[in-house]
Design a protein around this motif. Structure first.
Motif, PDB file in Angstrom:
ATOM      1  N   ASP A   1      40.243   7.892 -42.109  1.00 30.61           N
ATOM      2  CA  ASP A   1      39.969   8.084 -40.689  1.00 30.61           C
ATOM      3  C   ASP A   1      38.479   8.015 -40.356  1.00 30.61           C
ATOM      4  OD1 ASP A   1      42.711   8.440 -40.160  1.00 30.61           O
ATOM      5  OD2 ASP A   1      42.583  10.534 -40.757  1.00 30.61           O
ATOM      6  N   GLY A   2      37.627   8.040 -41.378  1.00 33.72           N
ATOM      7  CA  GLY A   2      36.199   7.880 -41.169  1.00 33.72           C
ATOM      8  C   GLY A   2      35.501   9.054 -40.495  1.00 33.72           C
ATOM      9  N   LEU A   3      36.038  10.257 -40.648  1.00 34.14           N
ATOM     10  CA  LEU A   3      35.429  11.422 -40.022  1.00 34.14           C
ATOM     11  C   LEU A   3      34.307  11.988 -40.897  1.00 34.14           C
ATOM     12  CD1 LEU A   3      38.608  13.301 -38.730  1.00 34.14           C
ATOM     13  CD2 LEU A   3      37.227  11.580 -37.568  1.00 34.14           C
ATOM     14  N   THR A   4      33.364  12.650 -40.272  1.00 36.79           N
ATOM     15  CA  THR A   4      32.287  13.297 -41.012  1.00 36.79           C
ATOM     16  C   THR A   4      32.783  14.620 -41.585  1.00 36.79           C
ATOM     17  OG1 THR A   4      31.495  14.527 -39.087  1.00 36.79           O
ATOM     18  CG2 THR A   4      30.570  12.302 -39.431  1.00 36.79           C
ATOM     19  N   PHE A   5      32.067  15.120 -42.589  1.00 39.32           N
ATOM     20  CA  PHE A   5      32.448  16.419 -43.154  1.00 39.32           C
ATOM     21  C   PHE A   5      32.332  17.517 -42.110  1.00 39.32           C
ATOM     22  CE2 PHE A   5      31.437  14.372 -47.314  1.00 39.32           C
ATOM     23  CZ  PHE A   5      32.696  14.508 -47.864  1.00 39.32           C
ATOM     24  N   ARG A   6      31.376  17.387 -41.224  1.00 35.84           N
ATOM     25  CA  ARG A   6      31.226  18.392 -40.170  1.00 35.84           C
ATOM     26  C   ARG A   6      32.470  18.444 -39.279  1.00 35.84           C
ATOM     27  NH1 ARG A   6      26.809  18.484 -35.334  1.00 35.84           N
ATOM     28  NH2 ARG A   6      27.464  20.462 -34.469  1.00 35.84           N
ATOM     29  N   LEU A   7      32.927  17.265 -38.854  1.00 30.44           N
ATOM     30  CA  LEU A   7      34.118  17.228 -38.006  1.00 30.44           C
ATOM     31  C   LEU A   7      35.356  17.667 -38.786  1.00 30.44           C
ATOM     32  CD1 LEU A   7      35.373  16.677 -35.300  1.00 30.44           C
ATOM     33  CD2 LEU A   7      35.461  14.253 -35.864  1.00 30.44           C
ATOM     34  N   ILE A   8      35.447  17.254 -40.038  1.00 32.53           N
ATOM     35  CA  ILE A   8      36.574  17.678 -40.878  1.00 32.53           C
ATOM     36  C   ILE A   8      36.609  19.198 -40.977  1.00 32.53           C
ATOM     37  CG2 ILE A   8      37.478  17.680 -43.245  1.00 32.53           C
ATOM     38  CD1 ILE A   8      36.396  14.764 -43.473  1.00 32.53           C
ATOM     39  N   SER A   9      35.451  19.799 -41.205  1.00 27.99           N
ATOM     40  CA  SER A   9      35.412  21.263 -41.338  1.00 27.99           C
ATOM     41  C   SER A   9      35.830  21.940 -40.037  1.00 27.99           C
ATOM     42  CB  SER A   9      34.030  21.733 -41.786  1.00 27.99           C
ATOM     43  OG  SER A   9      33.069  21.536 -40.779  1.00 27.99           O
ATOM     44  N   GLU A  10      35.429  21.366 -38.901  1.00 28.71           N
ATOM     45  CA  GLU A  10      35.837  21.936 -37.617  1.00 28.71           C
ATOM     46  C   GLU A  10      37.334  21.775 -37.384  1.00 28.71           C
ATOM     47  OE1 GLU A  10      33.420  20.165 -34.578  1.00 28.71           O
ATOM     48  OE2 GLU A  10      31.564  20.893 -35.481  1.00 28.71           O
ATOM     49  N   LEU A  11      37.872  20.607 -37.703  1.00 33.62           N
ATOM     50  CA  LEU A  11      39.297  20.363 -37.488  1.00 33.62           C
ATOM     51  C   LEU A  11      40.172  21.254 -38.365  1.00 33.62           C
ATOM     52  CD1 LEU A  11      39.393  16.482 -37.198  1.00 33.62           C
ATOM     53  CD2 LEU A  11      39.784  18.128 -35.379  1.00 33.62           C
ATOM     54  N   LEU A  12      39.743  21.425 -39.619  1.00 32.35           N
ATOM     55  CA  LEU A  12      40.546  22.215 -40.556  1.00 32.35           C
ATOM     56  C   LEU A  12      40.162  23.695 -40.559  1.00 32.35           C
ATOM     57  CD1 LEU A  12      40.666  19.736 -43.582  1.00 32.35           C
ATOM     58  CD2 LEU A  12      42.338  20.030 -41.735  1.00 32.35           C
ATOM     59  N   GLU A  13      39.128  24.020 -39.785  1.00 29.09           N
ATOM     60  CA  GLU A  13      38.643  25.392 -39.684  1.00 29.09           C
ATOM     61  C   GLU A  13      38.283  25.968 -41.047  1.00 29.09           C
ATOM     62  OE1 GLU A  13      41.846  27.201 -37.450  1.00 29.09           O
ATOM     63  OE2 GLU A  13      40.882  26.666 -35.558  1.00 29.09           O
ATOM     64  N   ILE A  14      37.469  25.204 -41.786  1.00 24.17           N
ATOM     65  CA  ILE A  14      36.951  25.627 -43.081  1.00 24.17           C
ATOM     66  C   ILE A  14      35.451  25.357 -43.087  1.00 24.17           C
ATOM     67  CG2 ILE A  14      39.114  25.229 -44.345  1.00 24.17           C
ATOM     68  CD1 ILE A  14      37.943  22.540 -45.301  1.00 24.17           C
ATOM     69  N   PRO A  15      34.703  26.011 -43.979  1.00 20.22           N
ATOM     70  CA  PRO A  15      33.277  25.715 -44.067  1.00 20.22           C
ATOM     71  C   PRO A  15      33.043  24.259 -44.505  1.00 20.22           C
ATOM     72  CG  PRO A  15      33.786  27.769 -45.204  1.00 20.22           C
ATOM     73  CD  PRO A  15      35.092  27.127 -44.845  1.00 20.22           C
ATOM     74  N   GLU A  16      31.953  23.679 -44.040  1.00 20.73           N
ATOM     75  CA  GLU A  16      31.634  22.295 -44.394  1.00 20.73           C
ATOM     76  C   GLU A  16      31.491  22.137 -45.911  1.00 20.73           C
ATOM     77  OE1 GLU A  16      28.307  18.891 -43.268  1.00 20.73           O
ATOM     78  OE2 GLU A  16      28.531  20.654 -41.985  1.00 20.73           O
TER      79      GLU A  16
END
Length: 165
Positions: A130-145
């Protein structure tokens, strides 16, 4: 309907036009069935539209839609745990010839990610496919980056070891 709600509805319409195909693929790669992915996307868009129309604005519409689709995919799997189609049966799913490439891609990705813990495979999908950044991934999954990065690193290491063997 007030002007704020009208502006949010226009923003939702724009999102549908610009990103509907990407969002469909996002859902499809998590559930593996065209009809269900289409229904899921439609349900998320309708729910967002209703919220806006009822005067409950959505602050970051892009992230809200993406998170809602991710949550809907997780719900889909929880509700259908006993009716999941195995990877060996994926070729038996009736699909028109135009759908064949996406089914084949789904199958390859599932085989590659098979054996990883679900939290690792989801991060690999979000990052690589999906090409998402780790920052966005962490926000979406509600986990630390840092957790997202370490899960990704462990998953890639595991995949590399499997490919070598």
């Amino acid at each position: 309907m007030d002007t704020i709600a009208q502006r949010h509805i226009k923003q939702l319409e724009s999102l549908v036009v610009q990103r509907q195909d990407w969002l469909f693929r996002f859902a499809f790669m998590r559930i593996g069935r065209r009809e269900d992915a289409e229904d899921l996307i439609q349900d998320v868009f309708v729910a967002a539209f209703r919220m806006i129309r009822e005067g409950r604005p959505i602050q970051d519409l892009d992230r809200y839609i993406l998170r809602s689709i991710g949550n809907a995919c997780a719900d889909y799997h929880r509700q259908r745990r006993n009716t999941m189609v195995s990877i060996d049966e994926i070729e038996d799913i009736p699909a028109c010839e135009a759908d064949r490439p996406i089914y084949e891609e789904y199958r390859r990705i599932r085989l590659l990610l098979d054996g990883l813990p679900p939290e690792q495979s989801e991060i690999v999908r979000l990052k690589c496919y999906d090409g998402l950044t780790f920052r966005l991934i962490s926000e979406l999954l509600e986990i630390p980056e840092a957790t997202a990065k370490s899960r990704y690193r462990y998953a890639i290491k595991h995949i590399q070891e499997r490919l070598k063997g």
